[in-house]
Design a protein around this motif. Structure first.
Motif, PDB file in Angstrom:
ATOM      1  N   LEU A  37      -2.766  55.787  -8.592  1.00  0.00           N
ATOM      2  CA  LEU A  37      -3.083  54.422  -8.177  1.00  0.00           C
ATOM      3  C   LEU A  37      -4.412  53.978  -8.762  1.00  0.00           C
ATOM      4  O   LEU A  37      -5.366  54.767  -8.875  1.00  0.00           O
ATOM      5  N   THR A  38      -4.484  52.703  -9.120  1.00  0.00           N
ATOM      6  CA  THR A  38      -5.756  52.122  -9.526  1.00  0.00           C
ATOM      7  C   THR A  38      -6.618  51.932  -8.284  1.00  0.00           C
ATOM      8  O   THR A  38      -6.156  52.122  -7.154  1.00  0.00           O
ATOM      9  N   LEU A  39      -7.862  51.544  -8.488  1.00  0.00           N
ATOM     10  CA  LEU A  39      -8.754  51.291  -7.356  1.00  0.00           C
ATOM     11  C   LEU A  39      -8.165  50.214  -6.454  1.00  0.00           C
ATOM     12  O   LEU A  39      -8.118  50.375  -5.223  1.00  0.00           O
ATOM     13  N   ILE A  40      -7.709  49.106  -7.047  1.00  0.00           N
ATOM     14  CA  ILE A  40      -7.135  48.025  -6.256  1.00  0.00           C
ATOM     15  C   ILE A  40      -5.863  48.489  -5.552  1.00  0.00           C
ATOM     16  O   ILE A  40      -5.613  48.138  -4.390  1.00  0.00           O
ATOM     17  N   GLY A  41      -5.064  49.306  -6.242  1.00  0.00           N
ATOM     18  CA  GLY A  41      -3.858  49.839  -5.621  1.00  0.00           C
ATOM     19  C   GLY A  41      -4.180  50.701  -4.419  1.00  0.00           C
ATOM     20  O   GLY A  41      -3.473  50.660  -3.400  1.00  0.00           O
ATOM     21  N   ARG A  42      -5.239  51.469  -4.536  1.00  0.00           N
ATOM     22  CA  ARG A  42      -5.667  52.324  -3.425  1.00  0.00           C
ATOM     23  C   ARG A  42      -6.174  51.473  -2.261  1.00  0.00           C
ATOM     24  O   ARG A  42      -5.912  51.780  -1.092  1.00  0.00           O
TER      25      ARG A  42
ATOM     26  N   VAL B 177     -13.520  43.040  -3.737  1.00  0.00           N
ATOM     27  CA  VAL B 177     -13.707  44.273  -4.511  1.00  0.00           C
ATOM     28  C   VAL B 177     -13.665  43.952  -6.003  1.00  0.00           C
ATOM     29  O   VAL B 177     -14.482  44.459  -6.780  1.00  0.00           O
ATOM     30  N   ARG B 178     -12.741  43.110  -6.406  1.00  0.00           N
ATOM     31  CA  ARG B 178     -12.658  42.718  -7.821  1.00  0.00           C
ATOM     32  C   ARG B 178     -13.937  42.010  -8.266  1.00  0.00           C
ATOM     33  O   ARG B 178     -14.450  42.281  -9.360  1.00  0.00           O
ATOM     34  N   ARG B 179     -14.434  41.111  -7.443  1.00  0.00           N
ATOM     35  CA  ARG B 179     -15.647  40.379  -7.807  1.00  0.00           C
ATOM     36  C   ARG B 179     -16.855  41.304  -7.882  1.00  0.00           C
ATOM     37  O   ARG B 179     -17.719  41.149  -8.750  1.00  0.00           O
ATOM     38  N   PHE B 180     -16.924  42.265  -6.972  1.00  0.00           N
ATOM     39  CA  PHE B 180     -18.025  43.226  -6.962  1.00  0.00           C
ATOM     40  C   PHE B 180     -18.017  44.069  -8.235  1.00  0.00           C
ATOM     41  O   PHE B 180     -19.052  44.256  -8.895  1.00  0.00           O
ATOM     42  N   VAL B 181     -16.843  44.576  -8.612  1.00  0.00           N
ATOM     43  CA  VAL B 181     -16.717  45.402  -9.819  1.00  0.00           C
ATOM     44  C   VAL B 181     -17.007  44.574 -11.067  1.00  0.00           C
ATOM     45  O   VAL B 181     -17.712  45.034 -11.985  1.00  0.00           O
ATOM     46  N   ALA B 182     -16.491  43.347 -11.120  1.00  0.00           N
ATOM     47  CA  ALA B 182     -16.723  42.489 -12.289  1.00  0.00           C
ATOM     48  C   ALA B 182     -18.190  42.119 -12.422  1.00  0.00           C
ATOM     49  O   ALA B 182     -18.731  42.044 -13.537  1.00  0.00           O
ATOM     50  N   PHE B 183     -18.855  41.905 -11.291  1.00  0.00           N
ATOM     51  CA  PHE B 183     -20.275  41.522 -11.308  1.00  0.00           C
ATOM     52  C   PHE B 183     -21.130  42.608 -11.954  1.00  0.00           C
ATOM     53  O   PHE B 183     -22.135  42.312 -12.616  1.00  0.00           O
ATOM     54  N   HIS B 184     -20.731  43.855 -11.801  1.00  0.00           N
ATOM     55  CA  HIS B 184     -21.498  44.978 -12.353  1.00  0.00           C
ATOM     56  C   HIS B 184     -20.843  45.557 -13.610  1.00  0.00           C
ATOM     57  O   HIS B 184     -20.931  46.770 -13.875  1.00  0.00           O
TER      58      HIS B 184
END
Length: 324
Positions: free
Chosen positions: A7-12, A34-41
């Motif tokens: 599973l990907t992070l989002i899948g998990r 979670v997507r916005r947090f990962v994209a921001f960094h």
């Protein structure tokens, strides 16, 4: 055959949310944060980040985007869920993160005359739903998720299932709505029968009830009291079925009806719930009774409506009014 792909992070994140029986709305919200947090960094994995990165993201939301305190809190809750529940990291700095203080707001409440004017400009099913919100104190999502089986015409009572905090409760069914609601359900039954003739999938069921009672999703009792006009694909199961009506339809109808009702207040569907509580207290009903009807866990939450009972300035007469 199950996929052997990890599973990907989002899948998990989705997997853990569904395991804990969180709502689809919470799932969509947490996944987006979670997507916005990962994209921001720069798409770094959260395991490679810590307190500094979380604080930087939250500061960006507050300082650069100027989001509301409730939005900031939602983002923080999503990140806490990510680290604690998904990644299994109980880090000391998680408890030290600053939580924004939500401003205390007096609820917007309509007068009885304003409620009457607003309900008069609404039409059809939207008018019925708005009357239910004001007449029962239900929240918007509690109304759109109402099932046929939870309407008791003999006892003049509605059962609210899985309300805020996962609690059930009962509230009154206004006598003035009985005939109108019965006529509405008669039209809804025709739609239900058409779905059965067409062999369409039954409605979505809470948790594992569809497996326990296979015939229930297609039964009349479990059908939505306010079904959508068209079919849609269930985002979790991928099954095309009839969902309940979309909550935004009533929200738009009330917003568009305010000018015609001569109301300048920023009223919404939730304003009808506020007005329900306030008008009951004005009529002399006990605050504990109102608390139970609203489904509040603590009476202190219900106490906010006592602040709007007294007319302006805690009921104090202005000295200007004593001057001729």
């Amino acid at each position: 055959m199950e996929s052997s792909q990890p599973l990907t992070l989002i899948g998990r994140v989705r997997e853990v949310i569904r395991y804990k029986h969180y709502s689809i709305r919470t799932e969509c919200s947490y996944v987006e944060w979670v997507r916005r947090f990962v994209a921001f960094h720069g798409r770094k994995h959260p395991r490679e980040m810590g307190a500094a990165e979380v604080r930087a993201f939250l500061s960006h939301l507050a300082a650069d985007l100027n989001v509301a305190a409730s939005t900031h809190q939602q983002a923080l809750s999503a990140l806490l869920f990510l680290y604690r529940e998904v990644l299994g990291l109980e880090l000391p700095w998680l408890n030290d993160l600053d939580r924004p203080k939500k401003p205390k707001r007096v609820p917007v409440v309509l007068s009885r005359a304003e409620v009457e004017r607003l309900l008069a400009v609404l039409q059809g099913t939207h008018a019925l739903m708005a009357r239910l919100l004001y007449g029962t104190g239900m929240r918007l999502m509690e109304c759109v998720r109402l099932r046929v089986k939870d309407v008791d015409f003999e006892r003049h009572e509605l059962t609210v299932r899985d309300g805020k905090g996962g609690k059930d409760r009962r509230t009154m069914l206004p006598l003035s709505l009985v005939v109108e609601l019965q006529a509405h359900l008669g039209r809804v039954r025709a739609l239900w029968e058409a779905d059965r003739v067409a062999g369409r999938a039954g409605v979505q069921m809470p948790e594992a009830l569809a497996r326990k009672y296979p015939a229930a999703p297609a039964s009349w009792g479990w059908f939505w009291a306010f079904p959508a006009r068209s079919l849609s694909v269930d985002p979790r199961s991928g099954i095309e079925r009839r969902h309940h009506t979309h909550e935004q339809a009533l929200q738009r109808a009330i917003k568009q009806g305010l000018p015609g009702a001569g109301i300048a207040k920023p009223a919404s569907t939730h304003t009808l719930r506020h007005s329900f509580a306030t008008h009951l207290l004005e009529s002399g009903y006990d605050i504990r009774t109102v608390q139970e009807l609203l489904g509040h866990s603590d009476v202190s939450t219900t106490m906010i409506y006592t602040h709007v009972l007294n007319r302006g300035g805690r009921g104090v007469v202005s000295p200007l009014d004593a001057v001729r």
